[in-house]
Write a protein that holds these residues in place. Sequence first.
Motif, PDB file in Angstrom:
ATOM      1  N   ALA A 252      -1.415  -4.348 -10.458  1.00 33.20           N
ATOM      2  CA  ALA A 252      -1.238  -5.769 -10.164  1.00 33.20           C
ATOM      3  C   ALA A 252      -0.806  -5.973  -8.720  1.00 33.20           C
ATOM      4  N   LEU A 253       0.081  -5.107  -8.229  1.00 32.02           N
ATOM      5  CA  LEU A 253       0.525  -5.196  -6.832  1.00 32.02           C
ATOM      6  C   LEU A 253      -0.638  -4.951  -5.875  1.00 32.02           C
TER       7      LEU A 253
ATOM      8  N   GLN B 114      -3.966  -6.897  -1.778  1.00 32.24           N
ATOM      9  CA  GLN B 114      -5.166  -6.237  -1.231  1.00 32.24           C
ATOM     10  C   GLN B 114      -4.788  -4.877  -0.635  1.00 32.24           C
ATOM     11  N   ALA B 115      -3.895  -4.205  -1.340  1.00 34.07           N
ATOM     12  CA  ALA B 115      -3.343  -2.969  -0.798  1.00 34.07           C
ATOM     13  C   ALA B 115      -4.301  -1.796  -0.866  1.00 34.07           C
TER      14      ALA B 115
ATOM     15  N   VAL C 224       9.176  -4.420  -2.489  1.00 35.02           N
ATOM     16  CA  VAL C 224       8.115  -5.301  -1.978  1.00 35.02           C
ATOM     17  C   VAL C 224       8.309  -6.719  -2.504  1.00 35.02           C
ATOM     18  N   TYR C 225       8.582  -6.854  -3.809  1.00 33.43           N
ATOM     19  CA  TYR C 225       8.813  -8.180  -4.384  1.00 33.43           C
ATOM     20  C   TYR C 225       9.994  -8.871  -3.702  1.00 33.43           C
TER      21      TYR C 225
ATOM     22  N   ALA D  13       0.837  -1.210   0.000  1.00 32.43           N
ATOM     23  CA  ALA D  13       0.000   0.000   0.000  1.00 32.43           C
ATOM     24  C   ALA D  13       0.867   1.252   0.000  1.00 32.43           C
ATOM     25  N   ASN D  14       1.948   1.207   0.770  1.00 29.92           N
ATOM     26  CA  ASN D  14       2.865   2.341   0.827  1.00 29.92           C
ATOM     27  C   ASN D  14       3.554   2.561  -0.520  1.00 29.92           C
ATOM     28  N   ALA D  15       3.803   1.456  -1.247  1.00 26.94           N
ATOM     29  CA  ALA D  15       4.460   1.547  -2.551  1.00 26.94           C
ATOM     30  C   ALA D  15       3.572   2.169  -3.615  1.00 26.94           C
TER      31      ALA D  15
END
Length: 423
Positions: free
Chosen positions: A412-413, A418-419, A324-325, A281-283
């Motif tokens: 997609a992220l 569920q961000a 994140v990945y 979510a931050n990303a």
Amino acid sequence: VTDRAFCTKIVADNLSHESPVGLIMSENLLTIDEQTSAAEAMLIMARHNVRHLPVVNGEDVRGVLTATDLIHRQSNNPIYLINQIHKTNSVYKIAEHAKQLAPTLTGMVSNGYNAREIAYTISSIGRAINVQLIKLSELKYGPPPVKYAWIIAGSLARNDQTAHSDQDNGLILSDDYQENLHEDYFINLSRFVCDGLNQCGYIYCPGEVMSTTKKWRQPLSQWKDYFRQWMLTPKPKALMYASIFFDLRCIYGESSFLTELNDLVKELVNENHMFLNYMAANALQNSPPLGIFRNFVLEKYGSEEKTLDLKKRGVVPITDLARVYALSAGITDINTQERLKACCVVGELSKSGYMDLIDAFEFLSMVRIKHQAKQINHSVEPNNYLPPDELSSLEKRHLKDTFEVIRTYQNALELSYQAGMLR
């Protein structure tokens, strides 16, 4: 065996001149293939601070390439500059050497280097400046009372640095540290280095993420507590700190301290999968500057009005995606492109996703670096704000396609983690 080996190992250690040469030879050498470009050889030398590279064809040694060979063929050579920095004995002289950063960048742009090569080189120079300032500090204040690790964060740690950067650093101290006995030494060391970096053009961090701030000059046990707090109670400020301090590199001192900290991070990620949802979510906070109809969304205020923020709206979103990945896959690489490649290898990221994001990152980075080089050549302070009018029609279309790629993978992220519900 080099002449330097005789000076540092035989003369300095008072060995007999009849000693076997095997006692002083270098082993496990870095080598390069004879088809390797001079540019790549230069980067290897700069990255590892070596001056000789055996040139091989299979198992046959064809010759030895030296830094002098390259220096004689290139002006503003970063290997020469890094070596000069390591020999310098005053902050003033280091600052004079640091003035060559700008012409080094513009020279590499004009000579056709790609963005990754340029960023690695600029970062290598930045690390050399950090290390030499630390060594000068130890000469001034004496050996440290307890072991420590000097850590860097941000673009310098990721080897993504360009011409415009502040400083992000900290100290991980041994748990033997006692504030009443040892604090003054590390305050003095931190001030010396951070003030020196500022003199060299690496301005003080606006958020005070520097070792001069007591919060970022702590024993290893306290750093571990920081990460536990950030990852177990991911509030907005905690997520901001996590984004900074997940990109750490130790460039001087006890690297084992950082290794131990990274091992803890892996454990905490495995124990708390919800943290990745918050990081995702931050990303998504920085979206690419592209409107619904593929028109550029320009900055609206201040001196940046009517420009594209290539860093915050372009490079940073890809950096955040890669982080994140990498956290999800337990990957320890720090450099953005290396993270993306490693994520593809382990299946965290599809091959098409890897290729799209790598191409997007390289293109955006190159547009940003060329913009900064143009500003430097016109005696303008380099920044990350590009007026679209400076681009050709083809470049504008390519830039829009690149922003569209970033938006696709951000979407997609958001679905994967569920961000959207956590933003």
